[in-house]
Design a protein around this motif. Structure first.
Motif, PDB file in Angstrom:
ATOM      1  N   GLY A 259      69.441 -16.050  -5.647  1.00  0.00           N
ATOM      2  CA  GLY A 259      68.773 -17.281  -5.251  1.00  0.00           C
ATOM      3  C   GLY A 259      67.759 -17.038  -4.157  1.00  0.00           C
ATOM      4  N   TYR A 260      68.121 -16.199  -3.205  1.00  0.00           N
ATOM      5  CA  TYR A 260      67.202 -15.872  -2.109  1.00  0.00           C
ATOM      6  C   TYR A 260      65.971 -15.153  -2.646  1.00  0.00           C
ATOM      7  CZ  TYR A 260      65.471 -14.180   2.346  1.00  0.00           C
ATOM      8  OH  TYR A 260      64.674 -13.922   3.428  1.00  0.00           O
ATOM      9  N   GLU A 261      66.177 -14.197  -3.548  1.00  0.00           N
ATOM     10  CA  GLU A 261      65.049 -13.456  -4.108  1.00  0.00           C
ATOM     11  C   GLU A 261      64.149 -14.368  -4.931  1.00  0.00           C
ATOM     12  OE1 GLU A 261      66.820 -10.219  -6.233  1.00  0.00           O
ATOM     13  OE2 GLU A 261      67.338  -9.142  -4.391  1.00  0.00           O
ATOM     14  N   GLN A 262      64.744 -15.312  -5.679  1.00  0.00           N
ATOM     15  CA  GLN A 262      63.947 -16.248  -6.463  1.00  0.00           C
ATOM     16  C   GLN A 262      63.129 -17.157  -5.557  1.00  0.00           C
ATOM     17  OE1 GLN A 262      63.568 -16.417  -9.880  1.00  0.00           O
ATOM     18  NE2 GLN A 262      61.940 -17.836  -9.340  1.00  0.00           N
ATOM     19  N   CYS A 263      63.734 -17.631  -4.483  1.00  0.00           N
ATOM     20  CA  CYS A 263      63.029 -18.483  -3.531  1.00  0.00           C
ATOM     21  C   CYS A 263      61.885 -17.721  -2.871  1.00  0.00           C
ATOM     22  CB  CYS A 263      64.006 -18.993  -2.478  1.00  0.00           C
ATOM     23  SG  CYS A 263      63.272 -20.144  -1.311  1.00  0.00           S
ATOM     24  N   ASP A 264      62.121 -16.480  -2.520  1.00  0.00           N
ATOM     25  CA  ASP A 264      61.082 -15.656  -1.910  1.00  0.00           C
ATOM     26  C   ASP A 264      59.933 -15.432  -2.888  1.00  0.00           C
ATOM     27  OD1 ASP A 264      60.149 -14.155   0.341  1.00  0.00           O
ATOM     28  OD2 ASP A 264      60.619 -12.315  -0.782  1.00  0.00           O
ATOM     29  N   GLN A 265      60.251 -15.192  -4.155  1.00  0.00           N
ATOM     30  CA  GLN A 265      59.221 -15.000  -5.183  1.00  0.00           C
ATOM     31  C   GLN A 265      58.425 -16.286  -5.392  1.00  0.00           C
ATOM     32  OE1 GLN A 265      58.252 -12.196  -6.609  1.00  0.00           O
ATOM     33  NE2 GLN A 265      56.704 -13.218  -7.807  1.00  0.00           N
ATOM     34  N   ASP A 266      59.112 -17.430  -5.435  1.00  0.00           N
ATOM     35  CA  ASP A 266      58.421 -18.716  -5.583  1.00  0.00           C
ATOM     36  C   ASP A 266      57.473 -18.954  -4.416  1.00  0.00           C
ATOM     37  OD1 ASP A 266      59.822 -19.144  -7.919  1.00  0.00           O
ATOM     38  OD2 ASP A 266      61.230 -20.592  -7.033  1.00  0.00           O
ATOM     39  N   HIS A 267      57.922 -18.649  -3.210  1.00  0.00           N
ATOM     40  CA  HIS A 267      57.082 -18.820  -2.026  1.00  0.00           C
ATOM     41  C   HIS A 267      55.834 -17.937  -2.123  1.00  0.00           C
ATOM     42  CE1 HIS A 267      55.976 -19.495   2.137  1.00  0.00           C
ATOM     43  NE2 HIS A 267      55.872 -18.197   2.279  1.00  0.00           N
ATOM     44  N   HIS A 268      56.015 -16.705  -2.551  1.00  0.00           N
ATOM     45  CA  HIS A 268      54.886 -15.782  -2.684  1.00  0.00           C
ATOM     46  C   HIS A 268      53.890 -16.297  -3.724  1.00  0.00           C
ATOM     47  CE1 HIS A 268      52.682 -12.026  -2.686  1.00  0.00           C
ATOM     48  NE2 HIS A 268      52.817 -11.963  -3.996  1.00  0.00           N
ATOM     49  N   GLU A 269      54.387 -16.774  -4.864  1.00  0.00           N
ATOM     50  CA  GLU A 269      53.502 -17.278  -5.917  1.00  0.00           C
ATOM     51  C   GLU A 269      52.736 -18.515  -5.461  1.00  0.00           C
ATOM     52  OE1 GLU A 269      55.741 -17.869  -9.496  1.00  0.00           O
ATOM     53  OE2 GLU A 269      56.241 -15.736  -9.659  1.00  0.00           O
ATOM     54  N   LEU A 270      53.409 -19.424  -4.751  1.00  0.00           N
ATOM     55  CA  LEU A 270      52.717 -20.611  -4.247  1.00  0.00           C
ATOM     56  C   LEU A 270      51.667 -20.246  -3.212  1.00  0.00           C
ATOM     57  CD1 LEU A 270      55.663 -23.133  -3.985  1.00  0.00           C
ATOM     58  CD2 LEU A 270      53.719 -23.237  -5.542  1.00  0.00           C
ATOM     59  N   ALA A 271      51.953 -19.273  -2.374  1.00  0.00           N
ATOM     60  CA  ALA A 271      50.966 -18.823  -1.397  1.00  0.00           C
ATOM     61  C   ALA A 271      49.752 -18.230  -2.097  1.00  0.00           C
ATOM     62  CB  ALA A 271      51.591 -17.807  -0.445  1.00  0.00           C
ATOM     63  N   MET A 272      49.972 -17.481  -3.157  1.00  0.00           N
ATOM     64  CA  MET A 272      48.858 -16.899  -3.918  1.00  0.00           C
ATOM     65  C   MET A 272      48.030 -18.014  -4.573  1.00  0.00           C
ATOM     66  SD  MET A 272      49.031 -13.378  -4.001  1.00  0.00           S
ATOM     67  CE  MET A 272      48.385 -12.908  -5.567  1.00  0.00           C
ATOM     68  N   GLN A 273      48.701 -19.031  -5.111  1.00  0.00           N
ATOM     69  CA  GLN A 273      47.978 -20.139  -5.743  1.00  0.00           C
ATOM     70  C   GLN A 273      47.155 -20.914  -4.720  1.00  0.00           C
ATOM     71  OE1 GLN A 273      50.883 -22.472  -7.829  1.00  0.00           O
ATOM     72  NE2 GLN A 273      51.228 -20.901  -9.382  1.00  0.00           N
ATOM     73  N   MET A 274      47.721 -21.142  -3.539  1.00  0.00           N
ATOM     74  CA  MET A 274      46.977 -21.844  -2.495  1.00  0.00           C
ATOM     75  C   MET A 274      45.780 -21.020  -2.033  1.00  0.00           C
ATOM     76  SD  MET A 274      48.046 -24.832  -2.031  1.00  0.00           S
ATOM     77  CE  MET A 274      47.187 -25.234  -0.527  1.00  0.00           C
ATOM     78  N   ASP A 275      45.974 -19.723  -1.926  1.00  0.00           N
ATOM     79  CA  ASP A 275      44.865 -18.846  -1.533  1.00  0.00           C
ATOM     80  C   ASP A 275      43.757 -18.908  -2.577  1.00  0.00           C
ATOM     81  OD1 ASP A 275      43.647 -16.793   0.138  1.00  0.00           O
ATOM     82  OD2 ASP A 275      44.063 -15.438  -1.557  1.00  0.00           O
ATOM     83  N   LEU A 276      44.143 -18.881  -3.842  1.00  0.00           N
ATOM     84  CA  LEU A 276      43.165 -18.963  -4.918  1.00  0.00           C
ATOM     85  C   LEU A 276      42.447 -20.307  -4.893  1.00  0.00           C
ATOM     86  CD1 LEU A 276      42.057 -17.522  -7.451  1.00  0.00           C
ATOM     87  CD2 LEU A 276      43.810 -18.722  -8.758  1.00  0.00           C
ATOM     88  N   LEU A 277      43.194 -21.380  -4.669  1.00  0.00           N
ATOM     89  CA  LEU A 277      42.610 -22.714  -4.635  1.00  0.00           C
ATOM     90  C   LEU A 277      41.637 -22.869  -3.477  1.00  0.00           C
ATOM     91  CD1 LEU A 277      42.678 -25.626  -5.786  1.00  0.00           C
ATOM     92  CD2 LEU A 277      44.510 -26.086  -4.154  1.00  0.00           C
ATOM     93  N   ILE A 278      41.990 -22.344  -2.328  1.00  0.00           N
ATOM     94  CA  ILE A 278      41.149 -22.511  -1.139  1.00  0.00           C
ATOM     95  C   ILE A 278      39.931 -21.590  -1.176  1.00  0.00           C
ATOM     96  CG2 ILE A 278      41.101 -22.136   1.363  1.00  0.00           C
ATOM     97  CD1 ILE A 278      44.020 -23.150   1.386  1.00  0.00           C
ATOM     98  N   ASN A 279      40.110 -20.369  -1.611  1.00  0.00           N
ATOM     99  CA  ASN A 279      39.028 -19.387  -1.527  1.00  0.00           C
ATOM    100  C   ASN A 279      38.148 -19.301  -2.757  1.00  0.00           C
ATOM    101  OD1 ASN A 279      39.707 -18.532   1.078  1.00  0.00           O
ATOM    102  ND2 ASN A 279      41.341 -17.253   0.240  1.00  0.00           N
ATOM    103  N   HIS A 280      38.590 -19.841  -3.874  1.00  0.00           N
ATOM    104  CA  HIS A 280      37.824 -19.721  -5.108  1.00  0.00           C
ATOM    105  C   HIS A 280      37.711 -21.087  -5.769  1.00  0.00           C
ATOM    106  CE1 HIS A 280      38.146 -15.376  -4.770  1.00  0.00           C
ATOM    107  NE2 HIS A 280      39.432 -15.529  -4.531  1.00  0.00           N
ATOM    108  N   THR A 281      36.886 -21.920  -5.215  1.00  0.00           N
ATOM    109  CA  THR A 281      36.717 -23.257  -5.784  1.00  0.00           C
ATOM    110  C   THR A 281      35.924 -23.183  -7.076  1.00  0.00           C
ATOM    111  OG1 THR A 281      34.740 -23.595  -4.479  1.00  0.00           O
ATOM    112  CG2 THR A 281      36.817 -24.353  -3.530  1.00  0.00           C
ATOM    113  N   LEU A 282      36.159 -24.145  -7.934  1.00  0.00           N
ATOM    114  CA  LEU A 282      35.464 -24.193  -9.210  1.00  0.00           C
ATOM    115  C   LEU A 282      34.344 -25.221  -9.139  1.00  0.00           C
ATOM    116  CD1 LEU A 282      38.511 -24.147 -11.644  1.00  0.00           C
ATOM    117  CD2 LEU A 282      37.009 -22.257 -11.063  1.00  0.00           C
ATOM    118  N   GLY A 283      33.331 -25.024  -9.904  1.00  0.00           N
ATOM    119  CA  GLY A 283      32.251 -26.011  -9.996  1.00  0.00           C
ATOM    120  C   GLY A 283      31.327 -25.960  -8.800  1.00  0.00           C
ATOM    121  N   ASN A 284      30.745 -27.108  -8.507  1.00  0.00           N
ATOM    122  CA  ASN A 284      29.752 -27.218  -7.452  1.00  0.00           C
ATOM    123  C   ASN A 284      30.329 -27.841  -6.183  1.00  0.00           C
ATOM    124  OD1 ASN A 284      27.751 -26.141  -9.090  1.00  0.00           O
ATOM    125  ND2 ASN A 284      27.352 -28.127 -10.037  1.00  0.00           N
ATOM    126  N   ALA A 285      31.555 -27.563  -5.886  1.00  0.00           N
ATOM    127  CA  ALA A 285      32.194 -28.196  -4.725  1.00  0.00           C
ATOM    128  C   ALA A 285      31.646 -27.669  -3.434  1.00  0.00           C
ATOM    129  CB  ALA A 285      33.701 -27.947  -4.770  1.00  0.00           C
TER     130      ALA A 285
END
Length: 69
Positions: free
Chosen positions: A43-69
């Protein structure tokens, strides 16, 4: 999963029983302790993996915007 009650575990006792299990003791108490230890670790390892994936998604969302934003 309704009405789950919180229980306190004596993790020192669980660790002791896990050590006994690892040394060959297959009593019901040591088996249950080993199952708790494995479930907690997985459970701890799964939670840690989920946290890492969400951090990567947020980084992608913040640093690589789509369109003309």
């Amino acid at each position: 999963m309704d009405r789950q009650e919180s229980i306190e575990l004596d993790w020192d006792a669980v660790e002791l029983q896990v050590e006994l299990y690892d040394m060959g003791d297959r009593s019901p108490l040591s088996l249950r302790a080993k199952m708790l230890e494995v479930a907690y670790r997985d459970g701890y390892e799964q939670c840690d993996q989920d946290h890492h994936e969400l951090a990567m998604q947020m980084d992608l969302l913040i640093n690589h915007t789509l369109g003309n934003a």
